[in-house]
Design a protein around this motif. Structure first.
Motif, PDB file in Angstrom:
ATOM      1  N   VAL A 143       0.866  -1.183   0.000  1.00  0.00           N
ATOM      2  CA  VAL A 143       0.000   0.000   0.000  1.00  0.00           C
ATOM      3  C   VAL A 143       0.904   1.235   0.000  1.00  0.00           C
ATOM      4  CG1 VAL A 143      -1.630   1.343   1.370  1.00  0.00           C
ATOM      5  CG2 VAL A 143      -1.815  -1.164   1.315  1.00  0.00           C
ATOM      6  N   GLU A 144       0.842   2.021  -1.067  1.00  0.00           N
ATOM      7  CA  GLU A 144       1.514   3.326  -1.066  1.00  0.00           C
ATOM      8  C   GLU A 144       0.430   4.401  -1.121  1.00  0.00           C
ATOM      9  OE1 GLU A 144       4.790   3.272  -0.614  1.00  0.00           O
ATOM     10  OE2 GLU A 144       4.679   1.092  -0.754  1.00  0.00           O
ATOM     11  N   GLU A 145       0.840   5.652  -0.955  1.00  0.00           N
ATOM     12  CA  GLU A 145      -0.165   6.720  -0.943  1.00  0.00           C
ATOM     13  C   GLU A 145      -1.023   6.727  -2.196  1.00  0.00           C
ATOM     14  OE1 GLU A 145       0.976  10.678  -0.088  1.00  0.00           O
ATOM     15  OE2 GLU A 145       1.754  10.168   1.900  1.00  0.00           O
ATOM     16  N   ASP A 146      -0.402   6.380  -3.330  1.00  0.00           N
ATOM     17  CA  ASP A 146      -1.137   6.472  -4.589  1.00  0.00           C
ATOM     18  C   ASP A 146      -1.592   5.116  -5.122  1.00  0.00           C
ATOM     19  OD1 ASP A 146       1.379   5.561  -5.048  1.00  0.00           O
ATOM     20  OD2 ASP A 146       1.829   6.897  -6.713  1.00  0.00           O
ATOM     21  N   THR A 147      -1.558   4.076  -4.271  1.00  0.00           N
ATOM     22  CA  THR A 147      -1.986   2.758  -4.746  1.00  0.00           C
ATOM     23  C   THR A 147      -3.486   2.793  -5.090  1.00  0.00           C
ATOM     24  OG1 THR A 147      -0.335   1.645  -3.390  1.00  0.00           O
ATOM     25  CG2 THR A 147      -2.192   0.303  -4.152  1.00  0.00           C
ATOM     26  N   ARG A 148      -3.818   2.292  -6.266  1.00  0.00           N
ATOM     27  CA  ARG A 148      -5.232   2.239  -6.689  1.00  0.00           C
ATOM     28  C   ARG A 148      -5.928   1.104  -5.953  1.00  0.00           C
ATOM     29  NH1 ARG A 148      -5.894   3.008 -13.088  1.00  0.00           N
ATOM     30  NH2 ARG A 148      -7.712   1.756 -12.504  1.00  0.00           N
ATOM     31  N   LEU A 149      -7.101   1.396  -5.448  1.00  0.00           N
ATOM     32  CA  LEU A 149      -7.854   0.378  -4.702  1.00  0.00           C
ATOM     33  C   LEU A 149      -8.157  -0.838  -5.582  1.00  0.00           C
ATOM     34  CD1 LEU A 149      -9.254  -0.542  -2.145  1.00  0.00           C
ATOM     35  CD2 LEU A 149     -11.266   0.770  -2.808  1.00  0.00           C
ATOM     36  N   ASP A 150      -8.553  -0.584  -6.860  1.00  0.00           N
ATOM     37  CA  ASP A 150      -8.908  -1.725  -7.721  1.00  0.00           C
ATOM     38  C   ASP A 150      -7.695  -2.621  -7.975  1.00  0.00           C
ATOM     39  OD1 ASP A 150      -7.641   0.159  -9.309  1.00  0.00           O
ATOM     40  OD2 ASP A 150      -9.201   0.214 -10.871  1.00  0.00           O
ATOM     41  N   ALA A 151      -6.521  -1.995  -8.155  1.00  0.00           N
ATOM     42  CA  ALA A 151      -5.312  -2.786  -8.397  1.00  0.00           C
ATOM     43  C   ALA A 151      -4.924  -3.574  -7.148  1.00  0.00           C
ATOM     44  CB  ALA A 151      -4.157  -1.870  -8.821  1.00  0.00           C
ATOM     45  N   TRP A 152      -5.102  -2.938  -5.989  1.00  0.00           N
ATOM     46  CA  TRP A 152      -4.766  -3.619  -4.741  1.00  0.00           C
ATOM     47  C   TRP A 152      -5.667  -4.832  -4.530  1.00  0.00           C
ATOM     48  CZ3 TRP A 152      -6.389  -5.244   0.032  1.00  0.00           C
ATOM     49  CH2 TRP A 152      -5.381  -5.521   0.976  1.00  0.00           C
ATOM     50  N   ARG A 153      -6.974  -4.651  -4.837  1.00  0.00           N
ATOM     51  CA  ARG A 153      -7.922  -5.772  -4.676  1.00  0.00           C
ATOM     52  C   ARG A 153      -7.556  -6.941  -5.574  1.00  0.00           C
ATOM     53  NH1 ARG A 153     -14.074  -3.535  -3.832  1.00  0.00           N
ATOM     54  NH2 ARG A 153     -14.513  -5.768  -4.014  1.00  0.00           N
ATOM     55  N   GLU A 154      -7.094  -6.644  -6.781  1.00  0.00           N
ATOM     56  CA  GLU A 154      -6.703  -7.731  -7.697  1.00  0.00           C
ATOM     57  C   GLU A 154      -5.522  -8.516  -7.126  1.00  0.00           C
ATOM     58  OE1 GLU A 154      -8.194  -8.854 -10.287  1.00  0.00           O
ATOM     59  OE2 GLU A 154      -9.688  -7.256 -10.548  1.00  0.00           O
ATOM     60  N   ALA A 155      -4.524  -7.789  -6.614  1.00  0.00           N
ATOM     61  CA  ALA A 155      -3.338  -8.460  -6.061  1.00  0.00           C
ATOM     62  C   ALA A 155      -3.710  -9.257  -4.814  1.00  0.00           C
ATOM     63  CB  ALA A 155      -2.250  -7.436  -5.735  1.00  0.00           C
ATOM     64  N   ALA A 156      -4.556  -8.661  -3.961  1.00  0.00           N
ATOM     65  CA  ALA A 156      -4.956  -9.354  -2.731  1.00  0.00           C
ATOM     66  C   ALA A 156      -5.808 -10.577  -3.038  1.00  0.00           C
ATOM     67  CB  ALA A 156      -5.705  -8.383  -1.813  1.00  0.00           C
ATOM     68  N   ALA A 157      -6.679 -10.458  -4.050  1.00  0.00           N
ATOM     69  CA  ALA A 157      -7.551 -11.585  -4.397  1.00  0.00           C
ATOM     70  C   ALA A 157      -6.727 -12.781  -4.877  1.00  0.00           C
ATOM     71  CB  ALA A 157      -8.557 -11.160  -5.467  1.00  0.00           C
ATOM     72  N   LEU A 158      -5.643 -12.517  -5.608  1.00  0.00           N
ATOM     73  CA  LEU A 158      -4.770 -13.622  -6.035  1.00  0.00           C
ATOM     74  C   LEU A 158      -4.200 -14.343  -4.818  1.00  0.00           C
ATOM     75  CD1 LEU A 158      -3.212 -15.206  -8.245  1.00  0.00           C
ATOM     76  CD2 LEU A 158      -1.350 -13.534  -7.922  1.00  0.00           C
ATOM     77  N   ALA A 159      -3.735 -13.556  -3.844  1.00  0.00           N
ATOM     78  CA  ALA A 159      -3.147 -14.144  -2.632  1.00  0.00           C
ATOM     79  C   ALA A 159      -4.171 -15.014  -1.905  1.00  0.00           C
ATOM     80  CB  ALA A 159      -2.637 -13.038  -1.711  1.00  0.00           C
ATOM     81  N   ILE A 160      -5.384 -14.481  -1.745  1.00  0.00           N
ATOM     82  CA  ILE A 160      -6.441 -15.240  -1.062  1.00  0.00           C
ATOM     83  C   ILE A 160      -6.783 -16.508  -1.849  1.00  0.00           C
ATOM     84  CG2 ILE A 160      -8.880 -15.185  -0.370  1.00  0.00           C
ATOM     85  CD1 ILE A 160      -7.248 -13.537   1.526  1.00  0.00           C
ATOM     86  N   ASP A 161      -6.877 -16.377  -3.181  1.00  0.00           N
ATOM     87  CA  ASP A 161      -7.179 -17.558  -4.008  1.00  0.00           C
ATOM     88  C   ASP A 161      -6.082 -18.615  -3.902  1.00  0.00           C
ATOM     89  OD1 ASP A 161      -9.571 -16.562  -4.782  1.00  0.00           O
ATOM     90  OD2 ASP A 161      -9.015 -16.150  -6.870  1.00  0.00           O
TER      91      ASP A 161
END
Lengths: 321, 321
Positions: A143-161
């Motif tokens: 998470v950086e100041e300018d991290t896009r929420l949609d991009a973060w969700r995609e990366a996190a969803a891969l980890a959870i999957d």
């Protein structure tokens, strides 16, 4: 489900490809290693040339996962910039600030959040991987100041999957933490192994559990160990300095008073802290995706030891220690 | 078979009592811990007051095994000198020079050879022990210039009966070796755990295999760790100095050139040496008990990594790496 394109099919990339497939995602990969490519194909996975894999990622709006050593990231990012500049992007490289810097330089405005699964075995290459490698493991997503929420969700969803639990952290926080709990352990293992071997055949013949455990990761591929430790130089220097300070204090105490009480007690307390962190019933907390500064909130939970265990359409579930 | 009297019924002493019994030897014990005494009795073992246990050892010409922490050895030796001055004597304490010095001072001319089984688990006390703890483990049995062959055979036979392999070494050689492969690993584990915990909850939350392995023995009882590390002060100082030198060199190299090649390569080579020592087919060698200077010969084999795997009436079988 979002398709996944994995560039690099060693232990980690190969395990991501398997786990993403097992989770039901369309998934394909590319690798510079013909041995890994052959082994992955033999196991029934789609392996393409890097350019083809990335063009397909662009066509299918896939998540591109960079899973190469740090030293190859720049070259891969250049290819991403050429073939799939709009693709969702993450990585599984063990240091995050240098990758973040490369992404900013080569793909400004990328739909990117960095990742790092905290799992591994001493062996390397496709054949050492498994779809279960990440089960229950922590997986940092930056998470950086300018991290896009949609991009973060995609990366996190891969980890959870992939069966992991997500730890939100800034790249700098991540790099400082892993210097202490991953890179310093590799330096310690190497130093310990060498000091032991300096004791000759008698010392190695008498070596048992404590030496075996303490030197296990010294058996890892030297190139991979160097790539990750040297890639996190500044944070690792801090950790090594702390270790030199503590080891020097132990030496001084042993030489002067003959005692090691503060060293031994501090180590015992720290190990107990590690054991207790995930013991007992964790507190569960739901955070809404539409909360203001939701990523900053998740980052704060990560700093407190929290792990994200589920991603819903409207909320994200955090387990706090 | 020679009867065995074990003084001290913690993890190691308790396991010796079980293993000696399982090997068919008459065996009994004594302990200052009422918890260990109760647990051992509940498991069907004979536990007596120390004076009674030692008087019985004198009456049955038993082998007395001192299995207390180093700090209690002097007191036990005083009781041995009083109740069973002629008994066969060994010990399983983790440092050998200090025990050797105490025996020389309190029981000059004792039928003694020191011992140290290289086995352990993080837990302690009778209940953590098992008759199988020493299976396949190295068990050092000390050789000094004036060590009696008959006393050495008694100590070595106990080790073999417990399922271990005997490594002949002088007390000084042993202490120097275990400083590197047992005591330094405990110091390293403590320092590593503390540096990791200094990284806060985020660091511990991200900690995985390398940190868990590298800090495992930091979970051991602090009193036991202090007893063994502080009891081997001089040799441990040498090992810590070597470690400080190597860690400082790594720090210097990382800070100046950014590279860790020599550190990582040295660690990898040392770990490979450890792995290869007992891999492959060992050379087997029979040494006759009536050879001149047989103990010195066995000590030389021990220094070369040799382990004694069988004791016959006329020969002793050594496996060389």
């Amino acid at each position: 489900m979002r398709a996944v394109c994995v560039i690099g099919l060693g232990l980690i990339g190969g395990s991501v490809l398997r786990a993403a497939s097992a989770a039901g995602r369309p998934a394909w990969g590319a690798t510079a290693s013909s041995a890994d490519a052959d082994a992955a194909r033999a196991d029934g996975f789609a392996v393409e040339a890097t350019a083809d894999a990335l063009r397909r990622a662009a066509a299918e709006d896939a998540l591109v996962v960079i899973a190469t050593p740090l030293t190859a990231v720049r070259e891969v990012l250049r290819e991403v910039a050429w073939h799939a500049p709009e693709a969702w992007l993450t990585d599984v490289v063990s240091v995050k600030d240098p990758v973040d810097a490369e992404v900013r330089s080569l793909l400004p405005g990328a739909r990117y959040a960095g990742g790092h699964p905290m799992a591994g075995v001493a062996a390397s290459g496709w054949s050492a991987g498994s779809a279960e490698l990440f089960r229950g493991a922590a997986w940092a997503v930056t998470v950086e100041e300018d991290t896009r929420l949609d991009a973060w969700r995609e990366a996190a969803a891969l980890a959870i999957d992939c069966g992991a639990q997500v730890v939100a952290a800034s790249a700098a926080e991540h790099d400082s933490a892993v210097a202490r709990i991953s890179h310093l352990p590799h330096v310690f293992a190497a130093v310990l192994a060498a000091v032991g071997a300096d004791g000759g055949a008698l010392a190695l013949s008498l070596a048992a559990g404590s030496f075996r455990d303490g030197t296990r990761v010294a058996g890892s591929e030297p190139e991979l160990v160097r790539a990750m430790t040297e890639g996190n130089r500044v944070a690792l220097l801090d950790a090594v300095d702390d270790a030199l300070g503590r080891l020097g204090a132990a030496r001084g105490s042993l030489a002067s008073t003959g005692g090691l009480k503060s060293t031994v007690d501090a180590g015992h307390d720290a190990r107990a802290e590690l054991e207790s962190l995930r013991a007992g019933d964790p507190e569960r907390l739901d955070v809404r995706w539409d909360e203001p500064e939701v990523l900053e909130r998740l980052r704060e939970h990560g700093a407190a030891g929290g792990r994200i265990v589920a991603l819903g359409a409207e909320t994200v579930t955090v387990e706090l220690p």
